[in-house]
Design a protein around this motif. Structure first.
Motif: not given
Length: 698
Positions: A335-354
């Protein structure tokens, strides 16, 4: 749902009619023949009436929206109309003819007789196969918009079935004539052999089709989230007066837009944060309220995770540390309209944190209200395991705060983090002490996959905000139950009376083990049972005010999303797939927009399950519900529950560039294919998903 069930009832009744019609074509004693004829007449009329009801139900659905009946109008209705016409013209005259009466008169008691009429059986078989094809279509191919491949498949199947039935009946009549003339009948053994061959043929064809479906449905081992489905622009950008300077920007061709990676669309990276948090994801054995021990995946060892409270305008820094979750984790700020790179979707905006890794999220809290956070790496699994928590952004103007501010999360685990109040299977009554006269705000969050009903009993209250956005002119209401979408939030406020107030999921009487919260001036008072009232309707609540767009706005993009479900194959399994416009991810359409576009979306739910549609990075303004305009306060939402048979129209401004997920927040539905993306022109992602990467499919 009625029309869906009716389709299968029609199939069953036409099978009975077809079965009885075939029985009349076999040599048999007069009394048996008359018995079958009477039963044939008896079942024929209910079959005709129920088929007529099918058309009537379709007309009602058509009145609601064309998307409900598009495929029915081109497949099911013509099939039924063709077969029913054959019954009227060919079968009914035979069943009521003088020749049939003459046959009855000729037959002596104990003598054999039969109806030597292939047309009679053919028309009934047409009705039965039409009903069968309709059922098969609804089970396996149901879709809107209708695809030509589905249309032609059903009609070819109907033609093959009718051709096969005609040839089979012709052969049977010849054998019957031969057996009567030669006093020779087909033996039971011969019939059994023929039936066995037919069964083997059906099993072989079914096995081949199922195997092909399972193999072809497997998701790629590695793919980009940008390379799926059809890129739907649904209207080209144009020169519209309501845009101002956007008119010039719209004339720029997509090829001239500079490409930008989602990895560069981040929050401020060099400024000192005003608020810092660290969330550690780890596995933990937790004692459930039932007394059983269960392995959960938790943030900081808590389910829900720790409640994050920040103030409007603050720069927030959250460090995610993965201790031992092998599948990897992320954090999505729901629900928070953060910048796209902060959105936390694995494979779309970042890599999963292993395991052993960490990731830092930074964003400015430009909104206020009630939100929550959860992992978005295989979220259907990880949220169910416990990787979620609450987040509250308080306004910088402290004068608007209530005396008592409580966050209430409905979630399936029933456990507590010591701060957020859990409404669920806690095993005991939850109590809060508040002095009479104090003002109370309850921040309701639904972390379940299904909508949840909330009852506030014992006080008049206001619904002050929906999904973090304040309502205009909220009114005092009482005894109205609130249906909260999966992932949705309501803030409600009331003045504490001199008696107990309760918050529950039902209006049942409350005891010390109820799934309820009691708010009272002491720890002893019990509230009275709640009263059943109407369901709170956000479309007719509050006071209207100005909005940036409405029904008269000329929109740059118009998208229609038809939500449905059917039996199908997905990622190597046969399941109840959840579709958008007839497709499952990764074949769902991608909605293409350009920054500054004013976008209109229409949601149509053809299925029989609720679909809480959640668009990341944006709030949408609801314009219409079931064709009726919103009459109350502007209704902004980020999670819109579209119930079966409902339609919604909503709009938003494309003002947050990136690649954004748009999916059903029943996370099991997202995992079964109901997921797509809103894609800004010129934005790309360097990340990939698939079993060959660290990022898993939903």
């Amino acid at each position: 749902m009625f029309e869906y069930v009716l389709t299968f009832l029609i199939f069953f009744i036409w099978w009975i009619v077809y079965y009885r019609a075939k029985k009349t074509c076999l040599p048999q004693p007069k009394e048996h023949l008359l018995k079958h004829l009477n039963k044939l007449r008896f079942w024929l009329w209910p079959a005709m009436i129920m088929t007529g009801l099918k058309f009537a139900a379709g007309a009602v659905l058509w009145n609601a929206d064309w998307a409900f009946v598009e495929d029915k109008a081109f497949i099911q209705w013509p099939l039924y109309a063709l077969s029913i016409s054959a019954v009227f013209f060919f079968s009914l005259p035979v069943l009521t003819s003088r020749k049939l009466s003459e046959l009855h008169a000729k037959l002596n008691d104990g003598s054999n007789g039969y109806l030597n009429n292939r047309i009679l059986v053919a028309s009934f078989s047409a009705a039965f196969y039409a009903a069968a094809c309709s059922c098969l279509y609804m089970l396996f191919l149901s879709q809107s918009p209708l695809r030509f491949s589905s249309f032609i498949t059903i009609w070819i199947a109907f033609g093959i079935l009718m051709g096969t039935a005609w040839v089979s009946r012709r052969r049977q009549f010849k054998e019957l004539q031969h057996s009567l003339n030669m006093d020779h009948r087909v033996t039971y053994k011969q019939r059994l052999i023929r039936f066995s061959w037919k069964c083997l043929l059906v099993i072989a064809i079914t096995s081949i089709m199922v195997s092909a479906g399972l193999i072809s449905s497997r998701l790629p081992d590695r793919m980009s989230m940008m390379d799926h489905g059809r890129h739907d622009s649904s209207g080209s950008p144009g020169n519209h007066s309501h845009h101002g300077s956007h008119a010039e920007a719209s004339s720029i061709s997509a090829e001239n837009i500079e490409s930008i990676s989602v990895a560069s669309l981040r929050g401020p990276q060099t400024l000192k944060p005003d608020r810092t948090f660290e969330l550690s994801a780890q596995k933990k054995l937790l004692t459930m309220p039932s007394g059983e021990t269960e392995e959960v995946w938790a943030f900081n060892g808590l389910v829900p995770g720790p409640e994050l409270r920040i103030q409007e305008g603050e720069l927030v820094e959250v460090t995610l540390v993965n201790i031992d979750v092998e599948d990897g984790v992320t954090i999505h700020w729901h629900g928070i309209n953060v910048p796209n790179g902060e959105d936390g979707v694995a494979g779309l905006t970042q890599n999963a944190v292993m395991p052993g890794e960490q990731h830092i999220y930074r964003f400015i809290a430009e909104q206020t209200g009630t939100y929550w956070y959860h992992s978005h790496q295989q979220s259907s699994v990880q949220v169910a395991k416990g990787l979620y928590g609450t987040l509250v952004i308080e306004p910088d103007d402290a004068t608007v705060l209530e005396d008592v501010d409580l966050t209430v999360m409905a979630h399936p685990k029933g456990t507590s983090n010591g701060t957020t109040i859990t409404l669920g299977a806690t095993g005991k009554l939850q109590r809060q002490t508040v002095k009479p006269g104090k003002t109370v705000r309850l921040r309701l969050i639904n972390a379940h996959n299904m909508p949840k009903m909330f009852y506030l009993s014992g006080a008049s209250f206001k619904v002050t905000s929906i999904d973090g956005v304040d309502l205009n002119g909220p009114e005092w209401i009482q005894n109205q139950k609130m249906l909260l979408a999966a992932g949705g939030r309501y803030d409600i406020s009331f003045a504490m009376p001199d008696h107990a107030v309760s918050l529950t999921h039902s209006a049942d009487a409350i005891n010390e083990r109820s799934e309820a919260i009691v708010i009272a001036g002491n720890d002893r008072d019990q509230p009275l049972p709640g009263r059943e009232g109407p369901v709170f309707n956000p479309a007719k609540y509050g006071t209207p005010s100005s909005v940036p767009f409405d029904a008269d706005t000329v929109y740059d993009r118009n998208f229609t999303l038809v939500l449905d479900n059917r039996v199908g194959f997905y990622n190597g399994m046969m399941t109840n797939v959840q579709t958008i416009n007839g497709y499952v991810f990764p074949n769902t359409p991608s909605l293409m927009v350009r920054e500054g576009d004013i976008v209109k979306m229409k949601f149509v739910n053809r299925g029989f399950m609720d679909h809480p549609m959640h668009l990341h990075g944006h709030h949408i303004l609801v314009l219409k519900r079931n064709g009726e305009p919103v009459e109350g306060s502007p209704w902004w939402t980020d999670t819109l529950n579209v119930a079966p048979g409902e339609t919604y129209e909503a709009a938003f401004e494309a003002d947050n560039p990136g690649l954004w997920m748009d999916h059903c927040h029943n996370l099991d539905h997202a995992a079964a294919g109901m997921s797509m993306h809103l894609m800004y022109e010129g934005v790309y992602t360097p990340y990939e998903i698939g079993s060959a990467t660290v990022n898993k499919h939903e």
